[in-house]
Design a protein around this motif. Structure first.
Motif, short mmCIF file in Angstrom:
data_model
loop_
_atom_site.label_atom_id
_atom_site.label_comp_id
_atom_site.label_asym_id
_atom_site.label_seq_id
_atom_site.Cartn_x
_atom_site.Cartn_y
_atom_site.Cartn_z
N GLN A 144 -10.28 9.91 -13.69
CA GLN A 144 -11.19 10.72 -12.94
C GLN A 144 -10.99 12.29 -13.00
O GLN A 144 -11.82 13.07 -12.58
N ASN A 145 -9.69 12.71 -13.46
CA ASN A 145 -9.41 14.01 -13.76
C ASN A 145 -9.21 14.31 -15.08
O ASN A 145 -8.68 15.29 -15.58
N ASN A 146 -10.10 13.76 -16.01
CA ASN A 146 -10.35 13.98 -17.30
C ASN A 146 -9.26 13.87 -18.24
O ASN A 146 -9.26 14.52 -19.09
N GLU A 147 -8.24 12.86 -18.00
CA GLU A 147 -7.20 12.82 -18.94
C GLU A 147 -7.53 11.74 -19.86
O GLU A 147 -8.04 10.84 -19.92
N THR A 148 -7.51 12.29 -21.30
CA THR A 148 -7.98 11.95 -22.29
C THR A 148 -7.62 10.39 -22.45
O THR A 148 -8.40 9.31 -22.82
N HIS A 149 -6.23 9.88 -22.55
CA HIS A 149 -5.98 8.46 -22.72
C HIS A 149 -6.36 7.58 -21.63
O HIS A 149 -6.80 6.35 -21.73
N ALA A 150 -6.27 8.11 -20.44
CA ALA A 150 -6.64 7.39 -19.18
C ALA A 150 -7.98 6.94 -19.26
O ALA A 150 -8.77 5.75 -18.94
N LYS A 151 -8.94 8.29 -19.88
CA LYS A 151 -10.32 7.81 -19.88
C LYS A 151 -10.38 6.83 -21.09
O LYS A 151 -11.60 5.86 -20.69
N ALA A 152 -10.04 6.57 -21.93
CA ALA A 152 -9.95 5.61 -23.13
C ALA A 152 -9.69 4.25 -22.53
O ALA A 152 -10.70 3.23 -22.82
N VAL A 153 -8.72 4.30 -21.77
CA VAL A 153 -8.17 2.67 -21.25
C VAL A 153 -9.31 2.42 -20.27
O VAL A 153 -9.51 1.07 -20.19
#
Length: 393
Positions: A144-153
Motif C-alpha cells: 500500500q506504501n509502494n514497496e516494490t517487492h511487496a507490490k510484486a508479491v
C-alpha cells in the motif's frame, strides 16, 4: 511443485524451468473421501484471502480455520517466482495478532517482523511502523506504501494464484468471448473435444441494483424505508447461449441449462485458453465428464507449449496411469491424530514402487500406497437391512 532429484521421465513436457530450477507443470492429489484433498486448496485460498482482504480496525479478527478447535497459531510458508524474482513468504498468526512475518527476495530479507517488533523493514517504511496494527499484515501495508517487492508479491496473490471454482460458474467470465479472435479459439477447443457447439453468443443485460451502502444501512436500520428511498446503481450481467448442431439443424441452449459436464468443460476452457504462467487450482478435476476427456485435458496441461501450473484433486484413479511422473502423483491421508499428510510416489524408499513400467492404479487399489478408502461392506449391509430384518432372516 518441485521435481524429484534425478528423475528424467517426461522432463521436456511435464516440467518447466523457473529461476534455474525445474518445476512441475501439474500435480494430482488422490486419496479417500474426507482425507484432506480439498483442504490443501482451501489452505491456499485462505492465505490468499488474508493477503488481499486486510482488516480495517484493531477489533476485527484475522481469518482462522483451525482443526478440531486447535488454539495454536496458524502458520504458512509459500515460495514462488514473480517478475523473475524468487520470493519466500512466511506468516504465523492467530485471530487477534500477527506473530511472525518474513518476506525474502532471492534469499535476501525484505522485512522481518516478530509481533510488533519490526526487525527489518524497507527504508521507506522505517518511520511508519507505529502505524501498523497488530492484526494487520505488513505485506499489505508495504504494498500500500509502494514497496516494490511487496507490490510484486501482492500482485501474484491477486492475479496469479487462481481457484477455478466449478461449483459457482459465473456467466460474467464469458464476456471475453466478445473478442472475436478468442471466441474462434474457444469454439475450436470445444469442437476438438467432441462438443457439438458451433457458436456462442454473449448478451449484456443491464439492470439497476440497490447500492451496497444502502443495503448496509437497511440492515442496520430499525425502521423500514420505502422503496422510493432506495438508491439504485447500474449493473451489467451476461447471458450466455450456445448454438448446437444436430441432424435436424441448429438450436440454442441457455448456458445454465447445459449439462453439468458441458458447463464445467466450457468454464475450464476459458481459464486454460486465457491464462499463462499462472497457478490454477481445481478441486475434483475429473468431475462430470468422460474419462477420455479428462485424460485429454491432462495431456494438454502437461504439454510443453502450456505454461500454467495446475494443482488438481481427483477421485479418478485411471489418471494415475495417464502419462504422469512419479513426483506428480500425490496422496492425501489422515494420520492417527486426524491430520492430513501429503506424500508422493517419489517419496517411497522402495525403488520398485516408483518404476514407471508398472500399473499405478492397480498398486493403489491393492493398498500399496495407502490413502485408500477402507469400506466395510458387511456393516453397510447390516445398516441397510436393520436389526429386525436380520433377526427374521
Amino acid at each position: 511443485m518441485q521435481t524429484g532429484k534425478r528423475l528424467r521421465k517426461f522432463q521436456d513436457s511435464n516440467t518447466v524451468m523457473s529461476q534455474d530450477e525445474q518445476l512441475l507443470k501439474s500435480v494430482l492429489v488422490f486419496g479417500a473421501n474426507a482425507n484432506g484433498k480439498t483442504n490443501l486448496i482451501n489452505a491456499l485460498l485462505m492465505l490468499k484471502r488474508l493477503v488481499i482482504n486486510p482488516t480495517t480496525d484493531e477489533l476485527q479478527h484475522l481469518r482462522v480455520d483451525t482443526f478440531g478447535y486447535n488454539t495454536e497459531n496458524t502458520s504458512f510458508q509459500i515460495v514462488f517466482t514473480e517478475d523473475e524474482v524468487k520470493y519466500d513468504y512466511c506468516l504465523e498468526y492467530n485471530a487477534t495478532e500477527v506473530v511472525r512475518e518474513i518476506l525474502k527476495a532471492n534469499g535476501q530479507p525484505i522485512f522481518t517482523r516478530e509481533q510488533q517488533n519490526f526487525v527489518t523493514v524497507p527504508a521507506q517504511l522505517a518511520a511508519l511502523t507505529e502505524n501498523i496494527r497488530k492484526n494487520q499484515l505488513l505485506l499489505y501495508f508495504a504494498q500500500q506504501n509502494n514497496e516494490t517487492h511487496a507490490k510484486a508479491v501482492y500482485k501474484w496473490f491477486v492475479e496469479d494464484l487462481i481457484f477455478v471454482n466449478t461449483d459457482r460458474i459465473r456467466n460474467g467470465r464469458f464476456k471475453i468471448l466478445q473478442n472475436a479472435a478468442f471466441k474462434r479459439r474457444f469454439l475450436h477447443f470445444l469442437q476438438a473435444a467432441d462438443f457439438n457447439i458451433i457458436d456462442i453468443e454473449v448478451k449484456e443485460r443491464k439492470e439497476a441494483i440497490p447500492a451496497p451502502e444502502f443495503l448496509m444501512k437497511k440492515l442496520k436500520a430499525d425502521d423500514d424505508e420505502s422503496d422510493e428511498d432506495i438508491k439504485f446503481i447500474p449493473s451489467v450481467s451476461y447471458d450466455v447461449y450456445a448454438t448446437h448442431q444436430s441432424e435436424n439443424g441448429t438450436f440454442s441452449v441457455y448456458f445454465n441449462n447445459e449439462s453439468t459436464g458441458t458447463k464445467v468443460f466450457m468454464f475450464l476452457a476459458l481459464y486454460m485458453l486465457n491464462n499463462s504462467e499462472k497457478t490454477l487450482m481445481i478441486d475434483e478435476f475429473d468431475r462430470s465428464y468422460h474419462l477420455e476427456l479428462a485424460q485429454a485435458l491432462l495431456a494438454l496441461i502437461n504439454d510443453k507449449y502450456q505454461t500454467n501450473q495446475f494443482i488438481l484433486t481427483t477421485h479418478e484413479l485411471s489418471l494415475l496411469d495417464a502419462g504422469l511422473r512419479q513426483d506428480q502423483i500425490w496422496f492425501a491421508e489422515k494420520n492417527r491424530f486426524g491430520e492430513t499428510e501429503l506424500f508422493s510416489i517419489f517419496d517411497f524408499d522402495d525403488p520398485a514402487l516408483k518404476r514407471g513400467d508398472f500399473n499405478y492404479k492397480k498398486r493403489y487399489l491393492e493398498g500399496v500406497y495407502g490413502a485408500n478408502q477402507l469400506v466395510n461392506k458387511k456393516l453397510l449391509l447390516e445398516a441397510l437391512i436393520g436389526n429386525e430384518q436380520r433377526e427374521k432372516k
